[in-house]
Write a protein that holds these residues in place. Structure first.
Motif, PDB file in Angstrom:
ATOM      1  N   ASP A   1       0.827  -1.211   0.000  1.00 49.15           N
ATOM      2  CA  ASP A   1       0.000   0.000   0.000  1.00 49.15           C
ATOM      3  C   ASP A   1       0.862   1.262   0.000  1.00 49.15           C
ATOM      4  O   ASP A   1       0.502   2.271  -0.594  1.00 49.15           O
ATOM      5  N   THR A   2       2.011   1.177   0.692  1.00 46.55           N
ATOM      6  CA  THR A   2       2.932   2.321   0.687  1.00 46.55           C
ATOM      7  C   THR A   2       3.453   2.555  -0.729  1.00 46.55           C
ATOM      8  O   THR A   2       3.527   3.688  -1.208  1.00 46.55           O
ATOM      9  N   LEU A   3       3.796   1.433  -1.392  1.00 46.86           N
ATOM     10  CA  LEU A   3       4.283   1.526  -2.770  1.00 46.86           C
ATOM     11  C   LEU A   3       3.230   2.208  -3.650  1.00 46.86           C
ATOM     12  O   LEU A   3       3.531   3.087  -4.459  1.00 46.86           O
ATOM     13  N   LEU A   4       1.987   1.790  -3.447  1.00 48.12           N
ATOM     14  CA  LEU A   4       0.875   2.343  -4.226  1.00 48.12           C
ATOM     15  C   LEU A   4       0.708   3.839  -3.940  1.00 48.12           C
ATOM     16  O   LEU A   4       0.508   4.650  -4.851  1.00 48.12           O
ATOM     17  N   GLU A   5       0.810   4.203  -2.669  1.00 51.20           N
ATOM     18  CA  GLU A   5       0.654   5.618  -2.303  1.00 51.20           C
ATOM     19  C   GLU A   5       1.792   6.458  -2.879  1.00 51.20           C
ATOM     20  O   GLU A   5       1.566   7.569  -3.375  1.00 51.20           O
ATOM     21  N   VAL A   6       3.004   5.910  -2.825  1.00 53.49           N
ATOM     22  CA  VAL A   6       4.162   6.649  -3.353  1.00 53.49           C
ATOM     23  C   VAL A   6       3.997   6.849  -4.861  1.00 53.49           C
ATOM     24  O   VAL A   6       4.214   7.950  -5.391  1.00 53.49           O
ATOM     25  N   GLY A   7       3.599   5.780  -5.550  1.00 55.75           N
ATOM     26  CA  GLY A   7       3.387   5.876  -6.998  1.00 55.75           C
ATOM     27  C   GLY A   7       2.286   6.874  -7.326  1.00 55.75           C
ATOM     28  O   GLY A   7       2.403   7.682  -8.257  1.00 55.75           O
ATOM     29  N   THR A   8       1.205   6.845  -6.539  1.00 54.08           N
ATOM     30  CA  THR A   8       0.084   7.766  -6.771  1.00 54.08           C
ATOM     31  C   THR A   8       0.517   9.211  -6.521  1.00 54.08           C
ATOM     32  O   THR A   8       0.110  10.120  -7.247  1.00 54.08           O
ATOM     33  N   ALA A   9       1.353   9.399  -5.497  1.00 56.17           N
ATOM     34  CA  ALA A   9       1.870  10.756  -5.224  1.00 56.17           C
ATOM     35  C   ALA A   9       2.709  11.242  -6.406  1.00 56.17           C
ATOM     36  O   ALA A   9       2.628  12.408  -6.813  1.00 56.17           O
ATOM     37  N   GLY A  10       3.496  10.327  -6.981  1.00 56.44           N
ATOM     38  CA  GLY A  10       4.305  10.672  -8.161  1.00 56.44           C
ATOM     39  C   GLY A  10       3.414  11.082  -9.321  1.00 56.44           C
ATOM     40  O   GLY A  10       3.679  12.065 -10.017  1.00 56.44           O
ATOM     41  N   LEU A  11       2.327  10.339  -9.508  1.00 58.68           N
ATOM     42  CA  LEU A  11       1.375  10.654 -10.591  1.00 58.68           C
ATOM     43  C   LEU A  11       0.783  12.050 -10.379  1.00 58.68           C
ATOM     44  O   LEU A  11       0.628  12.826 -11.325  1.00 58.68           O
ATOM     45  N   LYS A  12       0.477  12.370  -9.125  1.00 56.95           N
ATOM     46  CA  LYS A  12      -0.130  13.671  -8.823  1.00 56.95           C
ATOM     47  C   LYS A  12       0.855  14.808  -9.143  1.00 56.95           C
ATOM     48  O   LYS A  12       0.477  15.805  -9.763  1.00 56.95           O
TER      49      LYS A  12
END
Lengths: 350, 352
Positions: free
Chosen positions: A146-157
């Motif tokens: 989930d952390t990986l997903l959040e980090v990736g999503t933050a990058g997308l943002k």
């Protein structure tokens, strides 16, 4: 990984797996990567200004663009080991056995490929770009998918906020881990109270009635579906447990989704501030120590602001300490020279 | 002449430490980061009530920032900095006073204690002339105990510890400053300043809109607000539809292509200046320099600017990589504060 190849880019209900199940497979793959210590990268791919495109040209274009992007992702990644699924408007791609540098190359390929495509809308050709956020597990220490997903999503943002059409590799692992730990602690703190005093829902049956009725109805449904007899009680109990676990997981995902959606501009500001707090946490520790030291020397008060010079000023451990000292000296000399010129000379030269 | 400030008799003794400030004195915004944790930014506008009636109405002797802008019709209104330096025109004296008051205000907002010294590092445009620097020093000395100037783009790079093989572009309102960092103090030949910056975008956008929609009525302030909200250089940028009054009636205008063209107008001079700084660098290290271009300042918030810059660098210089600073508004002030912290105490004492 080959066993997952059939799960690629499945999203609709007609497909074999639901997005939640593919995410589960991703979690399994992530855990495996952590256990056997091989590199893995998660790319969170989003189509830029999709809502506006849909408003302008309708949902057909949206499906067309999604289809083209999935095709592009399939061709840009290795078919044998890339695992992807649709999640809201984003596409998740998990690429095992790949270092962050490899993911950057892959992302560039996708960005270039998307830029080259044109879409036909009402006789007009339109170009569409994508943004990509990347996260990897090359960082030391354990952390969750989930952390990986959040980090990736933050990058997308960040990529989208920067105008889109770019790949942003985020490194906010520590930030999201701390945030998750805080959220977990908050939930745990809130849980006993919730158990003690469940919130009444208008028109809902009493909790005891639900507790009594649900296993009964569930058991009947499972018996009908699998054709079980009264003697298969052990199997029935096992299936019931799996169903409940799966339902809870689905509910958790739904809850997370709702929470994410409810975040607004204020949340973005809070995160920015939290990032700053994370960055300053080390300095604060040192500051506290320095304040303690100042307290023990009550007769000497260098002022709170001066303490920050000690904490944040040039440290002898700084790798560039010599260079920085030389630069400070040069700035000082330039200012002395400037004062001299101002004090003595005419003011016509530069 | 710069004169040392004498503490008048009866003034609080400043023996309780030092407050360090990093100040980015900009044409459009003035920002401060201070060692007590305060960070403030104010639009670089100063206004004085026009007459006794205005003074009575406003209840203030001087107004700053957006408040001054809002009440400008009742004020003698100053934007004391132009092209990154204090204006030296027919109103030079008043501009100097306005700049001094602006610095005083930003320092007041950093909440110094009465019993502490205030030491400040102020970022100045890379190629400011001595006369300009003198004016900034003069204005600052009225409010701080010791002050140093340093190049704005240098302070941005210093704040991010990017001291080696980095090319900093600081896009302000008045100037775009470029600075080549190569592990030593940048010299004059390492720095370039041009005036293709935020104000230039405003002017270009005004011209383009006026040419296409002559009936639309607008002011520079309206254009500035539109730019700050919608600036973008991407081919597929979202449509920009704004309302301008036409004979008193608000009328929608689609100015998407005008906004894009105006924002793009600063890119070619920037790439040209980049080429100049890269081309005159050691050939062995030119590629490294090209691949570490750091974009800072308010202008770096133009959406898609980094990608457009990379594209044009690819065309004109054969490639390049552009990064953005995380905090464009405070990048210069944070760097200046870091310099203030790292500066040995004896240097500060010497310049008091």
């Amino acid at each position: 990984m080959s066993s997952f190849s059939s799960a690629q880019f499945r999203g609709s209900q007609k497909d074999l797996f639901t997005p939640a199940q593919i995410q589960h497979l991703m979690r399994v793959e992530f855990d495996r990567a952590q256990r056997y210590r091989y590199g893995l990268v998660l790319l969170v791919v989003g189509i830029d200004r999709l809502e506006q495109l849909q408003d302008l040209y309708g949902s057909e274009l949206r499906d067309q663009v999604h289809g083209a992007l999935v095709g592009l992702l399939k061709s840009a990644t290795r078919a044998s080991d890339a695992l992807g699924c649709l999640l809201d408007d984003r596409i998740l791609v998990l690429v095992p056995h790949t270092p962050p540098e490899g993911a950057a190359v892959m992302a560039k390929r996708v960005l270039d490929g998307m830029r080259a495509l044109t879409f036909d809308c009402d006789g007009r050709s339109t170009r569409v770009t994508v943004s990509i956020g990347g996260a990897h597990n090359a960082r030391k220490g354990d952390f969750a998918f989930d952390t990986l997903l959040e980090v990736g999503t933050a990058g997308l943002k960040v990529a989208r906020d920067g105008g889109g059409n770019r790949y942003v590799h985020s490194e906010l692992y520590e930030f999201f881990e701390k945030k998750r730990a805080r959220e977990r602690a908050d939930q745990e703190a809130a849980a006993p109270a919730a158990v003690r005093a469940p919130m009444p829902i208008a028109g809902a049956p009493a909790a005891a009635a639900i507790g009594d009725g649900v296993p009964h109805i569930l058991g009947e449904k499972i018996r009908d579906m699998f054709g079980l007899s009264e003697n298969d009680s052990a199997l029935l109990a096992k299936i019931e447990q799996e169903v409940v676990t799966s339902a809870l997981r689905e509910m958790k995902l739904e809850l997370e989704k709702v929470l994410v959606e409810s975040k607004s501009e204020h949340q973005r500001q809070i995160e920015t501030l939290e990032r700053r707090i994370t960055k300053l946490s080390d300095s604060l520790g040192m500051t506290e120590a320095e304040l303690q030291r100042a307290l023990t020397q009550k007769t000497v008060d260098p002022g709170v602001a001066s303490i920050y010079k000690t904490v944040q000023g040039l440290s002898s451990n700084d790798v560039q300490v010599q260079l920085k000292k030389a630069l400070m000296s040069k700035i000082f000399e330039a200012n002395v020279e400037l004062r001299k010129k101002i004090d003595t000379g005419p003011q016509s030269t530069s | 002449m710069v004169e040392k400030k004498q503490a008048p008799e009866g003034e609080t003794k400043k023996d309780h430490g030092v407050l360090y400030l990093g100040i980015d004195l900009g044409t459009s915004r003035t920002s401060v980061s201070s060692s007590n944790g305060m960070r403030e930014t104010v639009s670089s506008y100063v206004g004085y009530p026009k007459d006794v009636v205005a003074r009575k109405l406003l209840q203030k002797d001087v107004l700053f920032g957006d408040e001054a802008l809002e009440k400008r019709l009742s004020l003698d209104f100053y934007r004391p900095l132009a092209h990154g330096v204090i204006r030296d025109d027919k109103d030079a004296e008043r501009n100097l006073k306005a700049a001094a008051d602006l610095l005083g205000e930003i320092i007041r907002r950093s909440k110094p204690r009465k019993d502490e010294l205030v030491y400040a590092v102020i970022g100045a445009p890379a190629q400011a002339q001595i006369k300009n620097k003198e004016a900034i020093l003069k204005a600052a000395r009225q409010h701080v105990d010791s002050v140093m100037l340093c190049s704005e783009p240098f302070s941005v790079a210093y704040g991010l510890d990017m001291l080696d093989d980095t090319l900093v572009i600081d896009i302000g309102a008045g100037t775009t400053d470029l600075c080549r960092m190569h592990g030593t103090m940048p010299e004059e030949s390492d720095q370039l300043t041009n005036t293709f910056a935020g104000d230039h975008v405003d002017e270009t956008l005004s011209k383009l809109i006026r040419a296409k929609f002559p009936e639309a009525q607008f002011t520079v302030q309206m254009i500035k607000q539109i730019k700050e909200k919608h600036s973008n250089v991407a081919d597929n940028m979202p449509p920009v539809v704004v309302n301008f009054p036409v004979k008193g009636k608000p009328t929608p205008f689609d100015i998407t292509s005008e906004v894009r063209s105006a924002c793009r107008s600063i890119v070619p001079p920037m790439v040209e200046a980049l080429g100049e700084l890269i081309g005159s660098f050691d050939p062995e290290f030119q590629d490294r320099l090209k691949n570490r271009v750091l974009l800072g300042g308010g202008g770096s918030m133009i959406k898609g600017l980094d990608v457009e810059l990379e594209r044009q660098m690819h065309e004109m210089l054969g490639g390049g990589k552009v990064m953005r600073v995380e905090e464009p508004i405070y990048g210069g002030a944070n760097g200046a504060l870091k310099i203030a912290h790292d500066m040995p105490a004896e240097y500060w004492e010497h310049l008091r």
